[in-house]
Design a protein around this motif. Structure first.
Motif, PDB file in Angstrom:
ATOM      1  N   TYR A  71     -11.631   2.449   1.310  1.00  0.00           N
ATOM      2  CA  TYR A  71     -10.465   2.746   2.150  1.00  0.00           C
ATOM      3  C   TYR A  71      -9.600   1.519   2.402  1.00  0.00           C
ATOM      4  CZ  TYR A  71     -13.682   6.594   3.399  1.00  0.00           C
ATOM      5  OH  TYR A  71     -14.575   7.625   3.375  1.00  0.00           O
ATOM      6  N   ARG A  75      -5.642   0.893   1.393  1.00  0.00           N
ATOM      7  CA  ARG A  75      -4.602   0.743   2.421  1.00  0.00           C
ATOM      8  C   ARG A  75      -3.882  -0.582   2.336  1.00  0.00           C
ATOM      9  NH1 ARG A  75      -8.625   3.123   6.098  1.00  0.00           N
ATOM     10  NH2 ARG A  75      -9.199   0.975   6.637  1.00  0.00           N
ATOM     11  N   VAL A 125     -11.037  12.637   5.778  1.00  0.00           N
ATOM     12  CA  VAL A 125      -9.676  12.318   6.209  1.00  0.00           C
ATOM     13  C   VAL A 125      -9.344  10.865   5.886  1.00  0.00           C
ATOM     14  CG1 VAL A 125      -8.182  11.991   8.226  1.00  0.00           C
ATOM     15  CG2 VAL A 125      -9.512  14.096   7.987  1.00  0.00           C
ATOM     16  N   ASP A 129      -6.337   9.898   3.432  1.00  0.00           N
ATOM     17  CA  ASP A 129      -5.255   9.107   4.026  1.00  0.00           C
ATOM     18  C   ASP A 129      -5.070   7.776   3.301  1.00  0.00           C
ATOM     19  OD1 ASP A 129      -4.781  11.077   5.884  1.00  0.00           O
ATOM     20  OD2 ASP A 129      -5.650   9.989   7.589  1.00  0.00           O
ATOM     21  N   GLN A 132      -3.643   8.361  -0.162  1.00  0.00           N
ATOM     22  CA  GLN A 132      -2.237   8.731  -0.033  1.00  0.00           C
ATOM     23  C   GLN A 132      -1.361   7.506   0.205  1.00  0.00           C
ATOM     24  OE1 GLN A 132      -1.141  10.892   3.495  1.00  0.00           O
ATOM     25  NE2 GLN A 132       0.775  11.647   2.628  1.00  0.00           N
ATOM     26  N   SER A 133      -1.817   6.606   1.061  1.00  0.00           N
ATOM     27  CA  SER A 133      -1.016   5.411   1.357  1.00  0.00           C
ATOM     28  C   SER A 133      -0.836   4.557   0.104  1.00  0.00           C
ATOM     29  CB  SER A 133      -1.681   4.587   2.465  1.00  0.00           C
ATOM     30  OG  SER A 133      -2.855   3.935   2.007  1.00  0.00           O
ATOM     31  N   ARG A 146       0.177  13.217  -0.863  1.00  0.00           N
ATOM     32  CA  ARG A 146      -0.872  13.905  -0.100  1.00  0.00           C
ATOM     33  C   ARG A 146      -1.614  14.898  -0.987  1.00  0.00           C
ATOM     34  NH1 ARG A 146      -3.498  12.517   4.484  1.00  0.00           N
ATOM     35  NH2 ARG A 146      -4.606  14.308   5.334  1.00  0.00           N
TER      36      ARG A 146
END
Length: 207
Positions: A71, A75, A125, A129, A132-133, A146
Motif C-alpha cells: 500500500y 501511495r 479497501v 484505494d 487507485q491512487s 477505481r
C-alpha cells in the motif's frame, strides 16, 4: 515441526498457517498448540481472549505487511510503474504463486465474517484505494482507476482460488502476467501516451 515460541510475536506466523489450513472453526487448540509448541496455559497467557484474539493478531500482522510492502509504495512512490510492478511481484511471492490461501479472503466468505468485518474490509479497501491512487498518478481518470483497481484485486483473489482448486500455479502466474500487461503503462512521448496495450485508457477492461 513446531517453531520455538518465546514471545507473542513468535506465535503469529505459525498461527496464520493453522488458520489458513484449517479455518477459524477447524483450528482447535490442539492443532494450534502443535504448530506453536505452546500449551493451553501459554496460549491463553499470550492471547487471553482465545482464538478470536489470535486471528485479530494475525490480521494485524498481515495488514502491516501489506501496508509496508504494497500500500505505502503504491501511495507514495514517484515511480508509479515500479510501485505497481513491485505490488505484483510481492503479491506473487506472498501468495506463493497461488499456493497460499489468502486468510483475509477466506474469512470474508466464512461464517465468521462479521466477527472480523472491520479488519477484512480495511484490508481490501486499503488495497483498492492505494492502487487507485497509483493509477491516477499514471494520468488515468479517477473513476476508471477505481474500476481497474477493484478488478485487479478481484483478479488476484480469484486467481488464488482457481489455482488452488485446479492445483495449478500457472493459473495464478497467468493472472499476474495479464495484470502486469494491463496496469503498467510504458513511457511514451508519442500520441499513444496514456494508452494501455495500444487501447485508449477509457475503454472497458476485463481480466
Amino acid at each position: 515441526m513446531a517453531r520455538m515460541v518465546a514471545e507473542r510475536a513468535d506465535a503469529i506466523a505459525p498461527l496464520a498457517e493453522v488458520f489458513r489450513e484449517h479455518g477459524y472453526e477447524g483450528a482447535s487448540l490442539a492443532l494450534i498448540g502443535k504448530a506453536t509448541g505452546l500449551g493451553k496455559g501459554s496460549l491463553y497467557h499470550f492471547f487471553p481472549n482465545g482464538k478470536e484474539e489470535m486471528v485479530r493478531a494475525v490480521l494485524d500482522d498481515i495488514g502491516q505487511w501489506f501496508e509496508d510492502a504494497v500500500y505505502s509504495p503504491l501511495r507514495n512512490e514517484s515511480d508509479v510503474n515500479g510501485a505497481i510492478g513491485a505490488m505484483l511481484a510481492s503479491t506473487d511471492q506472498y501468495f506463493r504463486s497461488g499456493r497460499r490461501v489468502c486468510l483475509v479472503g477466506a474469512l470474508a466468505v466464512a461464517n465468521t465474517r462479521d466477527l472480523f468485518a472491520q479488519a477484512i474490509r480495511g484490508y481490501f479497501v486499503a488495497w483498492v484505494d492505494a492502487l487507485q491512487s497509483a493509477l491516477i498518478r499514471q494520468g488515468r481518470d479517477a473513476d476508471q482507476s477505481r474500476i481497474l483497481a477493484e478488478e485487479a484485486v478481484l483478479a488476484i483473489q480469484g486467481a488464488i482460488v482457481l489455482s488452488r482448486a485446479m492445483d495449478d500455479p500457472a493459473v495464478f502466474q497467468r493472472a499476474i502476467d495479464r495484470l502486469r500487461g494491463r496496469l503498467l503503462i510504458e513511457n511514451d512521448t508519442s500520441n499513444n501516451k496514456g494508452t494501455i496495450d495500444g487501447s485508449p485508457q477509457n475503454e472497458g477492461w476485463l481480466v
